[in-house]
Scaffold this active site. Structure first.
Site, PDB file in Angstrom:
ATOM      1  N   LYS A 146      17.092 -14.900  -3.193  1.00 50.35           N
ATOM      2  CA  LYS A 146      17.273 -13.728  -4.037  1.00 50.35           C
ATOM      3  C   LYS A 146      15.988 -13.493  -4.823  1.00 50.35           C
ATOM      4  O   LYS A 146      15.558 -14.340  -5.611  1.00 50.35           O
ATOM      5  CB  LYS A 146      18.439 -13.970  -4.998  1.00 50.35           C
ATOM      6  N   LYS A 199      18.716 -11.227  -0.417  1.00 50.10           N
ATOM      7  CA  LYS A 199      18.879 -10.098  -1.328  1.00 50.10           C
ATOM      8  C   LYS A 199      17.564  -9.775  -2.002  1.00 50.10           C
ATOM      9  O   LYS A 199      16.945 -10.709  -2.520  1.00 50.10           O
ATOM     10  CB  LYS A 199      19.943 -10.489  -2.368  1.00 50.10           C
TER      11      LYS A 199
HETATM   12  C1  PBG Z   1      22.654 -11.059 -10.817  1.00 50.28           C
HETATM   13  C2  PBG Z   1      23.005  -9.859 -10.013  1.00 50.28           C
HETATM   14  C3  PBG Z   1      22.094  -8.915  -9.586  1.00 50.28           C
HETATM   15  C4  PBG Z   1      22.811  -7.948  -8.902  1.00 50.28           C
HETATM   16  C5  PBG Z   1      24.128  -8.332  -8.887  1.00 50.28           C
HETATM   17  N1  PBG Z   1      24.244  -9.522  -9.602  1.00 50.28           N
HETATM   18  C6  PBG Z   1      20.627  -8.924  -9.716  1.00 50.28           C
HETATM   19  C7  PBG Z   1      20.069  -8.884 -11.067  1.00 50.28           C
HETATM   20  O1  PBG Z   1      20.578  -8.190 -11.961  1.00 50.28           O
HETATM   21  O2  PBG Z   1      19.057  -9.556 -11.250  1.00 50.28           O
HETATM   22  C8  PBG Z   1      22.216  -6.718  -8.294  1.00 50.28           C
HETATM   23  C9  PBG Z   1      23.005  -6.051  -7.229  1.00 50.28           C
HETATM   24  C10 PBG Z   1      22.482  -4.732  -6.845  1.00 50.28           C
HETATM   25  O3  PBG Z   1      21.414  -4.280  -7.300  1.00 50.28           O
HETATM   26  O4  PBG Z   1      23.167  -4.080  -6.049  1.00 50.28           O
HETATM   27  N2  PBG Z   1      23.485 -12.148 -10.635  1.00 50.28           N
HETATM   28 ZN    ZN Z   2      23.521 -13.052 -12.641  1.00 54.36          ZN
END
Ligand code: PBG
Ligand code: ZN
Length: 273
Positions: A146, A199
């Site tokens: 991620k 991701k």
């Molecule tokens: C963090 C989280 C993120 C997303 C979902 N949970 C990333 C973040 O804020 O750093 C992003 C999902 C998206 O952009 O669709 N646990």
């Molecule tokens: Zn988070």
């Protein structure tokens, strides 16, 4: 975020029914509690928003696979994915809380738990905690690679989870780093991850392909909020053909090697297919 809303439990159940009818096999839930606090306590409360939502969905649409996002950023007042002390996100105290959260989601009926925090060692902590509670059949889908991405903006807006200070670069990955993704996925698989996720998806197709080639577990790809919103916006302005662009992007994610795609386009895509 275009077309995405915070929903109450009764609305979510209705949505789950229509999603299942459309032929979408699974959903992932993100919880937004009434009150956020320093420790993100709603995340692991048996009366938390996710715990109640999972029960309600599984009661009325038992065949729909329910995945829960296991993290703290939606529940903490500071918006970070972990426990914060002196302006720093602490790894080890965080994984204890994440393990409690995963157990409580699984007890409520979650079919798969998906840790998205990127702390080190959280997959094994969650696996141990689940096994210790007799939940050895609950699989873990880990957000293995991620990246610290600009494409999360619309989600943070929708989930009110933008960090109040600093950023997530101390725990999310550095975009230019390709080989680290393999290392992260290897560690997660060793710790017991059943599915590994990349991701974002669109700007990280090489990573999806690398991980698919290197391991035998299913690979998931998260087509994130910014990737989705850009296409929606350009489509609305008449600059691109939204439906064709959507299918082209989803196809590229499959072509790169994703076995499953998490996408806000799911309902549009299933209709187009
Ligand atoms: C963090 C989280 C993120 C997303 C979902 N949970 C990333 C973040 O804020 O750093 C992003 C999902 C998206 O952009 O669709 N646990
Ligand atoms: Zn988070």
């Amino acid at each position: 975020m275009p077309g995405c809303f915070q929903q109450s439990i009764d609305e979510t159940v209705k949505e789950a029914k229509s999603i299942y009818k459309l032929g979408i096999p699974a959903i992932i839930l993100f919880g937004i509690p009434e009150h956020k606090d320093e420790k993100g306590s709603d995340a692991y409360s048996d009366k938390g928003i996710i715990q109640r939502a999972v029960k309600a969905i599984k009661d009325s649409v038992p065949e729909l696979v329910v995945i829960t996002d296991v993290c703290l950023c939606e529940y903490t007042s500071h918006g970070h994915c972990g426990i914060v002390k002196g302006g720093k996100v602490l790894n080890d105290p965080t994984i204890e809380v994440l393990a409690k959260e995963a157990v409580s989601h699984a007890r409520a009926g979650a079919d798969i738990v998906a840790p998205s925090d990127m702390m080190d060692g959280r997959v094994s902590a969650i696996r141990d905690a689940l096994d210790g509670e007799g939940l050895e059949d609950t699989p873990i889908m880990s957000y293995a690679a991620k990246y610290a991405s600009a494409f999360y903006g619309p989600f943070r807006d929708a989930a009110e989870s933008t960090p109040k200070f600093g950023d997530r670069r101390s725990y999310q990955m550095d975009p230019p780093n390709r080989r680290e993704a393999i290392k992260e996925a290897a560690l997660d698989i060793e710790e017991g991850a059943d599915i590994v996720m990349v991701k974002p998806a669109m700007s990280y197709l090489d990573i999806i392909s690398d991980i698919k080639d290197s391991f035998d577990v299913p690979v998931a790809a998260y087509n994130v909020s910014g990737e989705y919103s850009m296409i929606k916006a350009a489509g609305k302005l008449g600059w691109i053909d939204e439906k064709r662009a959507m299918m082209e992007v989803l196809t590229s994610i499959k072509r790169a090697g994703a076995d499953m795609i998490l996408t806000y386009f799911a309902k549009d895509a299933v209709k187009a297919l």
